[in-house]
Design an enzyme around this catalytic site. Structure first.
Site, PDB file in Angstrom:
ATOM      1  N   TYR A  38       0.841  -1.195   0.000  1.00 35.29           N
ATOM      2  CA  TYR A  38       0.000   0.000   0.000  1.00 35.29           C
ATOM      3  C   TYR A  38       0.869   1.235   0.000  1.00 35.29           C
ATOM      4  O   TYR A  38       2.079   1.186   0.245  1.00 35.29           O
ATOM      5  CB  TYR A  38      -0.956   0.002   1.195  1.00 35.29           C
ATOM      6  CG  TYR A  38      -0.318   0.402   2.511  1.00 35.29           C
ATOM      7  CD1 TYR A  38      -0.486   1.687   3.025  1.00 35.29           C
ATOM      8  CD2 TYR A  38       0.442  -0.500   3.247  1.00 35.29           C
ATOM      9  CE1 TYR A  38       0.093   2.055   4.233  1.00 35.29           C
ATOM     10  CE2 TYR A  38       1.025  -0.147   4.452  1.00 35.29           C
ATOM     11  CZ  TYR A  38       0.845   1.138   4.943  1.00 35.29           C
ATOM     12  OH  TYR A  38       1.433   1.505   6.126  1.00 35.29           O
ATOM     13  N   ARG A  57       8.968   4.674  -4.170  1.00 31.51           N
ATOM     14  CA  ARG A  57       8.747   3.674  -3.117  1.00 31.51           C
ATOM     15  C   ARG A  57       7.652   2.687  -3.503  1.00 31.51           C
ATOM     16  O   ARG A  57       7.745   1.488  -3.210  1.00 31.51           O
ATOM     17  CB  ARG A  57       8.418   4.369  -1.795  1.00 31.51           C
ATOM     18  CG  ARG A  57       8.431   3.415  -0.612  1.00 31.51           C
ATOM     19  CD  ARG A  57       8.321   4.148   0.697  1.00 31.51           C
ATOM     20  NE  ARG A  57       7.000   4.736   0.887  1.00 31.51           N
ATOM     21  CZ  ARG A  57       6.649   5.451   1.958  1.00 31.51           C
ATOM     22  NH1 ARG A  57       7.549   5.673   2.914  1.00 31.51           N
ATOM     23  NH2 ARG A  57       5.444   5.960   2.076  1.00 31.51           N
ATOM     24  N   LYS A 152       6.501  -1.725   1.902  1.00 27.81           N
ATOM     25  CA  LYS A 152       5.297  -1.152   2.532  1.00 27.81           C
ATOM     26  C   LYS A 152       4.156  -2.162   2.415  1.00 27.81           C
ATOM     27  O   LYS A 152       3.212  -2.014   1.630  1.00 27.81           O
ATOM     28  CB  LYS A 152       4.940   0.195   1.904  1.00 27.81           C
ATOM     29  CG  LYS A 152       4.082   1.076   2.820  1.00 27.81           C
ATOM     30  CD  LYS A 152       4.082   2.509   2.355  1.00 27.81           C
ATOM     31  CE  LYS A 152       3.150   3.392   3.168  1.00 27.81           C
ATOM     32  NZ  LYS A 152       3.575   3.555   4.563  1.00 27.81           N
ATOM     33  N   GLU A 184      11.787   2.672  14.325  1.00 20.87           N
ATOM     34  CA  GLU A 184      10.952   3.757  13.809  1.00 20.87           C
ATOM     35  C   GLU A 184       9.693   3.831  14.649  1.00 20.87           C
ATOM     36  O   GLU A 184       9.509   3.054  15.581  1.00 20.87           O
ATOM     37  CB  GLU A 184      10.626   3.547  12.333  1.00 20.87           C
ATOM     38  CG  GLU A 184       9.957   2.218  12.019  1.00 20.87           C
ATOM     39  CD  GLU A 184       9.915   1.913  10.523  1.00 20.87           C
ATOM     40  OE1 GLU A 184       9.949   2.853   9.715  1.00 20.87           O
ATOM     41  OE2 GLU A 184       9.835   0.725  10.171  1.00 20.87           O
ATOM     42  N   LEU A 208      11.129   1.353   7.083  1.00 18.49           N
ATOM     43  CA  LEU A 208      10.558   1.821   5.828  1.00 18.49           C
ATOM     44  C   LEU A 208      11.289   3.093   5.396  1.00 18.49           C
ATOM     45  O   LEU A 208      11.503   3.980   6.226  1.00 18.49           O
ATOM     46  CB  LEU A 208       9.067   2.126   6.016  1.00 18.49           C
ATOM     47  CG  LEU A 208       8.314   2.547   4.759  1.00 18.49           C
ATOM     48  CD1 LEU A 208       8.110   1.353   3.832  1.00 18.49           C
ATOM     49  CD2 LEU A 208       6.972   3.165   5.122  1.00 18.49           C
TER      50      LEU A 208
END
Length: 290
Positions: A38, A57, A152, A184, A208
């Site tokens: 996504y 990305r 992702k 993160e 990510l």
């Protein structure tokens, strides 16, 4: 922070349909395996911004799990712009999801399956996010996710678990910790500032690659900050001069408290404020706002 609530019309497999009428098969591999990826892309003044980072990305995640988008970039961008128009979206974002599609339940990547493609629009305050002035609070949580966080993936149970711990604790976000260091945040990138240096974890399969990250590093240099791409601990967070997170539709938000400990006396720092203002200015220029 608020959940994303879809606007009325969504895109699903070549059609724009009412969100209450949009249906997928129970045998969709996204539903059964979380086999898909996504993206979230910000929209300001009805214009998609930061498109280059989004495409890079998005395509990388697709390639990493052997998925193909059956549209050219221009064709898919036209679809996204139509989604903005039919929902009269002024400011907020687009959520885009691609799964491998409908197939008999098999753990291997099934070949020759038509992917399921879905996107919806949501309204949000990007430029003037209310938490930008108040700051947010975080807690630390163990990072229990898989080892390919650079993709992702729609498989987000680890993040959901961590974010739920933050909700239970009355916090806005969490910093996930692995082997004693912050990886993160639950749904955003993590940064601290100490002694005139911006510190953030280097890119790897452990995090990510945040689209806003590169822009923030460049802006930080413009305002005189040094850059260190290295691991940092929660003790460093507690003792930081400033701390903030970044993500698609928040630009960046200051963190004023971590695990109940005030950062910078609970005040938003000057560098964080400057970075957000510079970033806002760049996005407004991209969105044709004078």
């Amino acid at each position: 922070m608020a959940a994303l609530i879809s606007m009325q019309k969504v895109f699903l497999n070549g059609e724009f349909v009412d969100k209450d009428s949009a249906k997928i098969s129970i045998f969709d591999r996204g539903f059964i395996f979380g086999d898909g990826i996504y993206e979230v892309v910000p929209v300001i003044n009805s214009i998609i911004v930061e498109k280059d980072g989004f495409w890079d990305r998005f395509q990388r995640s697709l390639n990493e799990i052997s998925l193909n988008l059956p549209y050219t970039n221009d064709e898919f961008e036209s679809i996204l712009n139509n989604l903005i128009e039919i929902n009269s979206l002024k400011e907020g974002g687009l959520y885009i999801q691609i799964t491998r599609g409908v197939a008999p339940r098999d753990f291997s990547f099934v070949k020759g399956v038509k992917p399921t493609i879905m996107a919806f629009a949501f309204s949000d305050s990007v430029l003037e996010h209310p938490a930008a002035k108040s700051g947010i609070t975080i807690i630390s949580t163990p990072d229990i996710r898989w080892k390919r966080r650079d993709i992702k993936s729609i498989s987000l149970l680890g993040q959901c678990y961590a974010k739920n711990q933050a909700t239970i604790a009355g916090a806005d976000e969490c910093f996930m910790v692995e082997d004693g260091y912050v990886t993160e945040a639950g749904s955003s990138s993590a940064f601290i500032i100490k002694d005139g240096t911006l510190i953030t974890k280097p890119l790897s399969n452990e995090i990510l690659p945040g689209i806003r990250r590169n822009r923030l590093l460049n802006l930080a240099k413009q305002i005189g900050l040094q850059i260190q791409e290295r691991k940092f601990s929660m003790d460093e967070v507690y003792n930081a001069d400033e701390c903030f997170i970044s993500a698609a539709t928040i630009i960046l938000l200051p963190v004023i408290k971590a695990d109940g400990k005030a950062i910078n006396g609970g005040k938003i720092g000057e560098y964080t404020t400057k970075l957000r203002e510079l970033y806002k200015r760049a996005l407004k220029l991209e969105a044709n706002i004078s």
